[in-house]
Design an enzyme around this catalytic site. Structure first.
Site, PDB file in Angstrom:
ATOM      1  N   ARG A   1      15.369 -15.259   1.531  1.00 40.85           N
ATOM      2  CA  ARG A   1      15.187 -14.673   2.863  1.00 40.85           C
ATOM      3  C   ARG A   1      14.683 -15.716   3.857  1.00 40.85           C
ATOM      4  NH1 ARG A   1      11.096 -10.093   1.766  1.00 40.85           N
ATOM      5  NH2 ARG A   1      11.612  -9.393   3.887  1.00 40.85           N
TER       6      ARG A   1
ATOM      7  N   LYS B   1       8.665 -12.650  11.254  1.00 41.71           N
ATOM      8  CA  LYS B   1       7.765 -12.211  10.178  1.00 41.71           C
ATOM      9  C   LYS B   1       7.759 -13.262   9.070  1.00 41.71           C
ATOM     10  CE  LYS B   1      11.346  -9.350   7.932  1.00 41.71           C
ATOM     11  NZ  LYS B   1      11.783  -7.989   7.604  1.00 41.71           N
ATOM     12  N   HIS B   2       6.704 -13.326   8.260  1.00 44.17           N
ATOM     13  CA  HIS B   2       5.564 -12.439   8.083  1.00 44.17           C
ATOM     14  C   HIS B   2       4.318 -13.243   8.437  1.00 44.17           C
ATOM     15  CE1 HIS B   2       8.775 -11.124   5.297  1.00 44.17           C
ATOM     16  NE2 HIS B   2       8.358  -9.902   5.553  1.00 44.17           N
TER      17      HIS B   2
ATOM     18  N   HIS C   1       4.150  -6.500  -1.731  1.00 45.04           N
ATOM     19  CA  HIS C   1       4.472  -5.103  -2.005  1.00 45.04           C
ATOM     20  C   HIS C   1       3.655  -4.595  -3.194  1.00 45.04           C
ATOM     21  CE1 HIS C   1       8.055  -6.302   0.306  1.00 45.04           C
ATOM     22  NE2 HIS C   1       8.178  -5.018   0.608  1.00 45.04           N
TER      23      HIS C   1
ATOM     24  N   ASP D   1       2.967  -5.053   8.746  1.00 44.96           N
ATOM     25  CA  ASP D   1       3.939  -4.835   7.686  1.00 44.96           C
ATOM     26  C   ASP D   1       3.672  -3.433   7.145  1.00 44.96           C
ATOM     27  OD1 ASP D   1       5.960  -5.259   5.861  1.00 44.96           O
ATOM     28  OD2 ASP D   1       5.201  -7.176   5.134  1.00 44.96           O
TER      29      ASP D   1
END
Length: 972
Positions: A181, A211-212, A224, A298
């Protein structure tokens, strides 16, 4: 009055707060109208409705009705500010979104995670390459276009905020959540790519999100699941991780997403999430960096935040830290109540609340929600999967492909006649598109084995092995590593073979390699998509240049920025019509004409190919081998090309001899073959006879004189059913002609009468004559000569005489059920009787091929004798043969080549340039090249099956009607 002053001051502070170094990216061009709308809406809301504007919840359109209804109720009951859509489908999302917007008191701000396109979350939508792939591209304008296309898709689906681009600098190869990513590990490259992406997307009217924050690139944990720690100093973070934010903020970045990270150098409280840190959100992002756009947390349901405290308390802490939008709270009602309670107590001021709520409203105005229009459902799926998206995808992949090792300039592969190539697939995903594309260039065999010993035994006949590592392309988090077994096999293959390693995964796979000593070439293709596989095969064979550079360092051998450029060696590539200035919708009209030909029983099947500017843009098959059979026409089936043999075999060999000075176009038959002295043909020149302007008879039914006069069966005087020294010319299965009859054919031609009048008259005789001359010169058969001098090095491995010797009959298309000479199905043997009587090898007929191989030879002509890095013929030689020398005599022909008609009727559509050239064949074949439009058109058919009969293909103008459609599809 107090509320008005506070409202005005709040709006004013949004514009001018924190200094003059940056502007507010949420401001509309009409600031006055925007302010009026924002103030009006704000004043109409209750306290809890204002707080509701700070929330965006996640909605899945693939959930059951009960779950969707619960979310709808939550939005409507609490007047929430927006939604972030996740998994589902575009039509369902559009319908749900229209319903939600229609019932909202204030139109909803709609966001999505569409980092590489809507396909990140939705089925039936487009996915562009991962950021890591884009990071390999040097041309940032292509990245800008990617951002623009993604923005256009988002806007079409009613999405206002795309939570992209990711600006994390991926300096940790073990990062489990960022990886692909990220644009890479170099801050300048990441910044340049992110800026281009942002500019493209925002130019489409969709707001970007970096982001982030403050940087998730150097972690080995997933926020996460837990709270990752960033252990860098504040100085390092400021100079590296924050660098992209500084640049993008100056250029109008609309929003930032704050990550859930533990950053000790920026937040003194141990284990305190960055998303809840006032120092990180307000002091650094808002004040030090001067950011005035929207700030999103987030997702607050991620363990990096949710493990910290109760959900309502987390929402309050995030808002007090300086965030504007609370994303995916675990408990929205509780969160709203907590914030309202703090407001009532004075812990949150009206100014603070108005600051964030009005920023949300500003964003809504900027994206047009002051004048909301529902999403149109008509053509929605088509609009989200456009031809121009496919074109861009190809551009992106082509520019990303990276060669990191290329010992002795092995790539692109040249001298194919010296290569025996095998393909070995590794990984757990398909490599079929890669293998099929490799086979378009030369003979390549896929080798599979259960054990290493078995593999090495099977690889023994090959000197070059292409090893492809194929792992799932479903998402950027999929596994990318070699297995231990694969590494052992790779090292062993490389020990004894020339190896090209191609990894269709992120570059970090190369870190598994302990040595690269015996691996000659390494290609990084980044993704295992069909297009990436196809383009990588084209790169290996030199249809494409290598342009990419590694966006990250990987292992002990490769550093960020590595990339060995190569150049195209002008082999045919494969692409889409729009990339070469043609309209695919118009071009696809060909389908219906070809299908009519098959359905109307003009021919059982067709192979059809169109190329332009060195790219094959149309390559389709129609029908079956026979009307009664089940075998559908396939890419690798071979057709009897009949008279195309003249320009595919005899003509290029003659061109070589002209270049070498062995003969000239003015050479007379008596000079090249002494037996023609004192004959009626002794003064005929090569130019005259190949222009079909020499009074030669069109043809002679040589076979007819070898039939029994009564039974009309092959006469025992000339034929046997078994092969022997005296009967060794195989005209078909179990039928052998007398060995000396070839001499009789040449004698019949030599002694034949000339036509009474000199005019254009097509004749096969010149190619019988030239065959004898060429074979005599080389002391070899024509089939051997053309293989040695052209076909093998061209990679024309589907082009050959007498295919039944080498190819299964299942891949050979039959030509006729012969009831007049051979009295059996002609299958694998040449249809032309005269060529059959020469053991299947004629100068005028006998070659079998597929459309792709025919196109290679036509492209060689189009490129004035150059193909695949090799000059076969001089440009002036090709021009010399592609000249009409007798046009003033009403003869359109070039030397060997057919040319466009001089009048109304002829071999082309009449819509083609006069510099074009080609030929047609009795079995229904046709090949044509146009230097001015750089177009090649190949049509292969077996219209003679089961009976030659009437040539309806010709009478119905099928081939030339298709040619006309090709030219009508030209747009540039």
């Amino acid at each position: 009055m107090r509320h008005f002053v506070l409202s005005f001051l709040s709006f004013f502070s949004i514009i001018f707060a924190f200094g003059q170094t940056t502007t507010n990216p949420l401001l509309d061009k009409n600031v006055e109208a925007q302010q009026k709308w924002v103030d009006s809406v704000y004043s109409s809301l209750t306290l809890k409705e204002k707080i509701g504007q700070l929330y965006m919840i996640m909605v899945f359109t693939n959930q059951n009705k009960k779950a969707i209804d619960a979310n709808v109720k939550l939005i409507q009951d609490h007047k929430l500010g927006g939604v972030i859509y996740s998994l589902g489908g575009p039509v369902k999302q559009a319908k749900l979104n229209n319903m939600l917007q229609a019932t909202a008191k204030v139109p909803l701000l709609v966001g999505m995670d569409a980092e590489w396109g809507l396909g990140m979350r939705l089925d039936s939508t487009y996915s562009f390459p991962w950021n890591m792939t884009l990071g390999a591209i040097k041309d940032n304008n292509l990245v800008r276009q990617a951002g623009k296309h993604i923005g256009e898709h988002c806007k079409r689906l009613g999405v206002h905020f795309n939570f992209a681009p990711v600006v994390d600098i991926n300096t940790n190869p073990k990062n489990p959540i960022i990886g692909n990513r990220s644009f890479g590990e170099d801050r300048d490259n990441v910044t340049a790519k992110a800026l281009a992406f942002m500019e493209g997307m925002q130019s489409a009217g969709v707001l970007a999100n970096a982001k982030h924050f403050p940087g998730h690139g150097d972690t080995d944990q997933d926020s996460h699941k837990t709270l990752p720690t960033i252990n860098f100093s504040e100085k390092r973070i400021d100079s590296v991780e924050l660098y992209p934010y500084k640049k993008l903020i100056k250029e109008g970045l609309s929003s930032v997403m704050v990550a859930h990270l533990n950053v000790p150098s920026l937040e003194s409280r141990s284990g305190y999430p960055s998303s809840l840190s006032k120092h990180i959100v307000t002091d650094i992002l808002k004040e030090r960096l001067g950011f005035k756009g929207l700030i999103f947390t987030d997702a607050l349901n991620m363990k990096g935040a949710s493990n910290f405290d109760e959900s309502g308390a987390i929402d309050l802490a995030a808002f007090k830290a300086g965030n504007d939008v609370l994303l995916i709270s675990e408990d929205v009602p509780t969160g709203i109540s907590k914030i309202a309670e703090a407001y009532e107590k004075g812990d949150i001021t009206e100014e603070r609340l108005a600051h964030s709520v009005k920023k949300v409203l500003q964003a809504k105005y900027k994206v047009g929600l002051n004048n909301y229009k529902p999403i149109g459902l008509y053509n929605l799926s088509k609009d989200l999967n456009r031809i121009e998206d496919d074109v861009l995808y190809e551009d992106l992949i082509e520019d990303a492909l990276t060669i990191v090792k290329n010992k002795n300039d092995l790539l692109p592969l040249r001298q194919l006649e010296t290569k025996t190539i095998a393909y070995v697939k590794m990984g757990d995903d398909s490599g079929k598109p890669f293998f099929n594309e490799l086979k378009k260039y030369t003979k390549v065999h896929a080798i599979e084995a259960e054990s290493l010993d078995e593999l090495m035994n099977k690889l023994h006949p090959y000197n070059t092995v292409v090893v492809g590592l194929h792992r799932s392309n479903d998402n950027p988090w999929k596994a990318h590593k070699f297995t231990d077994k694969e590494l052992v096999w790779l090292y062993e293959i490389a020990r004894t073979h020339t190896v090209i390693l191609d990894v269709f995964v992120k570059p970090y796979a190369l870190s598994d390699l302990k040595t690269i000593e015996n691996i000659e070439s390494i290609v990084v293709s980044y993704q295992n998509s069909e297009i990436a596989q196809q383009k990588s095969a084209q790169l290996i064979f030199g249809a494409l240049a290598a342009k990419g550079t590694l966006p990250v360092s990987t292992g002990a051998f490769f550093k960020e920025g590595d990339g060995i450029p190569t150049f195209s060696i002008k082999r045919l590539g494969y692409s889409s019509p729009e990339r070469v200035g043609m309209n695919s919708i118009k071009l696809n009209k060909i389908d219906s004409v070809a299908q009519i030909a098959v359905d109307s029983l003009m021919t059982p099947g067709i192979q059809l190919l169109v190329a332009r500017r060195g790219k094959v843009i149309y390559n389709k098959n129609f029908g079956k081998h026979t009307y009664e059979g089940k075998e559908k026409v396939a890419f690798d089936d071979v057709y009897d090309v009949a008279s195309l043999t003249k320009i595919l075999a005899t003509l290029p060999l003659l061109m070589e001899l002209v270049e070498q000075g062995i003969v000239s176009l003015d050479s007379k038959l008596s000079e090249i073959l002494p037996e023609y002295k004192n004959s009626n043909k002794e003064n005929i020149t090569i130019k005259q006879m190949l222009s079909h302007y020499a009074r030669l008879r069109p043809w002679e039914p040589f076979y007819y004189k070898t039939l029994d006069s009564i039974t009309k069966q092959p006469s025992p005087k000339y034929y046997r059913k078994t092969k022997s020294e005296k009967f060794n010319i195989e005209v078909t299965k179990d039928l052998y002609l007398r060995s000396d009859y070839k001499d009789s054919i040449n004698g019949i031609i030599k002694d034949s009468e000339l036509l009474s009048r000199l005019r254009y008259r097509y004749s096969d005789f010149p190619y019988y004559i030239l065959k004898k001359f060429i074979e005599k010169h080389y002391d070899k058969g024509l089939d051997e000569i053309v293989q040695d001098r052209f076909y093998q090095s061209l990679g024309a491995n589907y082009t050959l005489y007498n295919p039944y010797h080498k190819i299964s009959n299942k891949k050979i298309v039959p030509t006729e059920v012969d009831d007049y000479y051979r009295h059996q199905k002609v299958h694998g043997y040449v249809h032309d009787m005269g060529a059959a009587m020469q053991n299947g090898v004629g100068g005028h007929a006998g070659v079998f091929s597929n459309a792709n191989d025919v196109a290679k030879i036509m492209q060689l002509y189009l490129q004035k004798g150059f193909y695949g890095g090799k000059r076969y013929l001089k440009p002036e030689t090709v021009d010399k043969f592609n000249t009409c020398y007798f046009c003033e005599k009403d003869n359109r022909r070039g030397v060997g080549f057919d040319k466009p008609q001089l009048g109304e009727e002829g071999p082309t559509c009449g819509c083609i340039s006069m510099t074009s050239f080609g030929h047609s064949g009795f079995t229904g074949t046709y090949a044509w090249a146009d230097p001015e439009e750089e177009i090649i058109y190949v049509f292969l058919a077996n219209r003679t099956y089961p009976r030659a009969g009437k040539n309806i293909l010709l009478k119905r103008n099928i081939r030339t009607d298709i040619q006309r459609l090709i030219y009508e599809a030209i747009e540039d």
